[in-house]
Design an enzyme around this catalytic site. Structure first.
Site, short mmCIF file in Angstrom:
data_model
loop_
_atom_site.label_atom_id
_atom_site.label_comp_id
_atom_site.label_asym_id
_atom_site.label_seq_id
_atom_site.Cartn_x
_atom_site.Cartn_y
_atom_site.Cartn_z
N VAL A 8 0.62 -1.08 -0.03
CA VAL A 8 0.09 -0.10 -0.19
C VAL A 8 0.58 1.32 0.03
CG1 VAL A 8 -1.44 -1.02 0.75
CG2 VAL A 8 -0.34 -0.26 2.33
N SER A 9 0.47 2.64 0.01
CA SER A 9 1.37 3.72 -0.58
C SER A 9 1.91 4.33 0.76
CB SER A 9 0.66 4.45 -1.93
OG SER A 9 0.68 4.14 -2.79
N SER A 10 1.14 4.22 1.54
CA SER A 10 0.71 4.74 3.11
C SER A 10 1.02 4.13 4.21
CB SER A 10 -0.09 6.50 3.40
OG SER A 10 -1.30 5.53 3.28
#
Length: 83
Positions: A8-10
């Protein structure tokens, strides 16, 4: 061995859905990462997964953009896996 890479990106996002998908496919070794995927740099778990995979292993991802953010990145990853 069925190996998986999920990302996931964050840090506020959750990996649960991706984790369930790859375990449903039988992945037994999962590399998880919470980091932006604008490039392969700084993605330590991706590097670990690429170094871990051996001939005969299968790599499972939930979506192509979780592994690579450009066609060039994808080509380089595939080349590294097949070499």
């Amino acid at each position: 061995m069925k190996v998986s890479y999920i990302r996931v990106s964050s840090t506020s996002q959750c990996l649960d859905i991706q984790r369930k998908m790859v375990t449903d496919y039988g992945a037994t070794k999962i590399f998880e990462e919470k980091v932006s995927g604008t490039s392969t740099q700084g993605r330590d778990k991706l590097r670990e997964m690429l170094e871990f995979v051996r001939e005969g292993d299968s790599v499972y991802i939930t979506r192509t953009d979780r592994l690579a953010r450009s066609i060039l990145d994808l080509q380089l990853i595939v080349k590294e896996l097949t070499d």
